[in-house]
Design a protein around this motif. Structure first.
Motif, PDB file in Angstrom:
ATOM      1  N   CYS A 152       0.392  -0.921  -0.424  1.00  0.00           N
ATOM      2  CA  CYS A 152       0.011  -0.368   0.266  1.00  0.00           C
ATOM      3  C   CYS A 152       1.156   0.857   0.525  1.00  0.00           C
ATOM      4  O   CYS A 152       1.649   1.200   1.036  1.00  0.00           O
TER       5      CYS A 152
ATOM      6  N   GLU B 184      -3.947  -4.565  -8.338  1.00  0.00           N
ATOM      7  CA  GLU B 184      -5.138  -3.559  -8.863  1.00  0.00           C
ATOM      8  C   GLU B 184      -6.053  -4.257  -7.751  1.00  0.00           C
ATOM      9  O   GLU B 184      -6.615  -3.308  -7.352  1.00  0.00           O
ATOM     10  N   GLU B 185      -5.784  -5.947  -7.133  1.00  0.00           N
ATOM     11  CA  GLU B 185      -6.509  -6.198  -6.226  1.00  0.00           C
ATOM     12  C   GLU B 185      -6.232  -5.529  -5.146  1.00  0.00           C
ATOM     13  O   GLU B 185      -6.782  -5.123  -4.316  1.00  0.00           O
TER      14      GLU B 185
ATOM     15  N   SER C 272      -4.764  -2.581  -4.605  1.00  0.00           N
ATOM     16  CA  SER C 272      -4.446  -1.150  -4.302  1.00  0.00           C
ATOM     17  C   SER C 272      -6.068  -1.172  -3.913  1.00  0.00           C
ATOM     18  O   SER C 272      -6.170  -0.473  -3.078  1.00  0.00           O
ATOM     19  N   THR C 273      -7.121  -2.221  -4.413  1.00  0.00           N
ATOM     20  CA  THR C 273      -8.677  -1.419  -4.212  1.00  0.00           C
ATOM     21  C   THR C 273      -8.571  -1.688  -2.517  1.00  0.00           C
ATOM     22  O   THR C 273      -8.384  -1.085  -1.722  1.00  0.00           O
ATOM     23  N   LYS C 274      -7.580  -3.265  -2.365  1.00  0.00           N
ATOM     24  CA  LYS C 274      -8.262  -3.849  -0.490  1.00  0.00           C
ATOM     25  C   LYS C 274      -7.677  -2.337   0.510  1.00  0.00           C
ATOM     26  O   LYS C 274      -8.186  -2.055   1.747  1.00  0.00           O
TER      27      LYS C 274
ATOM     28  N   ALA D  32      -9.886   0.564   0.547  1.00  0.00           N
ATOM     29  CA  ALA D  32     -10.976   0.090   1.360  1.00  0.00           C
ATOM     30  C   ALA D  32     -10.625   0.474   2.908  1.00  0.00           C
ATOM     31  O   ALA D  32     -11.365   0.492   3.808  1.00  0.00           O
TER      32      ALA D  32
ATOM     33  N   PRO E 294      -3.203   3.692  -2.269  1.00  0.00           N
ATOM     34  CA  PRO E 294      -3.616   2.449  -3.281  1.00  0.00           C
ATOM     35  C   PRO E 294      -1.900   2.662  -3.757  1.00  0.00           C
ATOM     36  O   PRO E 294      -0.730   3.141  -3.639  1.00  0.00           O
TER      37      PRO E 294
END
Length: 303
Positions: free
Chosen positions: A166, A183-184, A186-188, A191, A196
């Protein structure tokens, strides 16, 4: 210490369930995929399927590769000698099919287009068997791959898993499956209220490694066997290390052929099936210290 990976793929499990439901278990090809109805034929070949006459007459099977993914396929420094797991496997495939192997170099993102356009008969690198790619080309699988982070020696950003990426710049090779993981992750991160992942894509693995070495990127998300090789070789282990032992995206990798070239695919697959059955592939992987990435052995036929 021996590294362990989970090598039972979901697709193989689905095939087992489907065939058992039909009243018997066929010999399943390692790494094969099938739909829920088990419609795709996944029985392993028990004899060689000859190459098309046009390829036999030519006497060569032309394979595209980026030739820069040790220990899978690479060129020795200071020379043009190609070596690696893929070369050893391809040479044995060629021997069994009665042709020589000719290599042509392409960037990774150009391998599928080269196969589709007929510039080469097949592609062989670290090409993960994904649904998206399988829609574009046919796969003949021979081993597993996974994804791991490679970092600078000393691990200055204390990266031990993908969760530690992160807010950091991360290198990947353009066209690789690692983009999905980046990408997954970064999304986590977002969240969880964190910054990101800064994803930087490169045309070649060497460029991605250099970016980590220079400190421009904190980690290189790459293929596990390659990352291990770099972290363990005398020439590079003082520069790089693994960012933890965690592995991600375990999946079969294979030799790709165009959808319109099924005869070549079946010939290559038959050679690989026999090599899997007689232990040739296992011996090659052991020689390169990657036996933990072997495909599951085919299930035995039952009545």
């Amino acid at each position: 210490m021996r590294r362990k990976l989970f090598t039972v793929t979901a697709s193989v499990s689905l095939c087992l369930a489907a065939t058992l439901a039909l009243g018997g278990c066929v010999v399943l090809r390692p790494g094969a995929s099938a739909n829920e109805a088990g419609a795709e034929q996944v029985e392993a070949h028990t004899q060689i399927v000859e190459l098309p006459e046009s390829v036999r007459d030519r006497g060569t099977l032309v394979i595209g590769s980026q030739l820069a993914s040790p220990p899978l396929i690479f060129q020795r420094e200071g020379g043009n000698k190609i070596q690696g797991i893929n070369k050893d496997i391809a040479d044995e495939v060629g021997k069994r099919l009665g042709v020589k192997i000719e290599w042509k170099q392409f960037p990774f993102a150009g391998l599928i287009p080269a196969v589709q356009s007929g510039q080469v008969d097949a592609g062989m690198d670290l090409i993960g068997d994904t649904d998206k790619r399988r829609a574009a080309v046919d796969f003949a699988n021979y081993m597993n791959q996974a994804t791991s982070p490679l970092v600078r020696r000393g691990n200055p950003h204390d990266i031990n898993s993908a969760a530690d990426l992160c807010g950091l710049p991360v290198a990947i090779v353009r066209g690789g499956v690692q983009l999905d993981l980046a990408e997954e992750t970064s999304t986590k991160c977002v969240a969880e209220g964190k910054k990101p992942v800064e994803i930087n894509q490169y045309g070649a693995p060497g460029d991605a490694r250099l970016s980590v070495q220079a400190g421009r990127d904190a980690a290189f998300l790459g293929n596990t066997p390659v990352m291990r090789y770099i972290s363990e070789q005398e020439a590079t282990r003082s520069v790089f290390e693994m960012g933890g032992e965690a592995t991600y995206q375990l999946q079969p990798i294979g030799i790709i052929t165009s959808k319109g070239n099924r005869e070549v695919h079946d010939s290559i697959q038959s050679a690989l099936d026999l090599m899997q059955a007689d232990g040739t592939i296992a011996a090659i992987l052991k020689e390169w210290r990657t036996e933990d990435l072997a495909l599951d052995a085919p299930a035995k036929e039952t009545k």
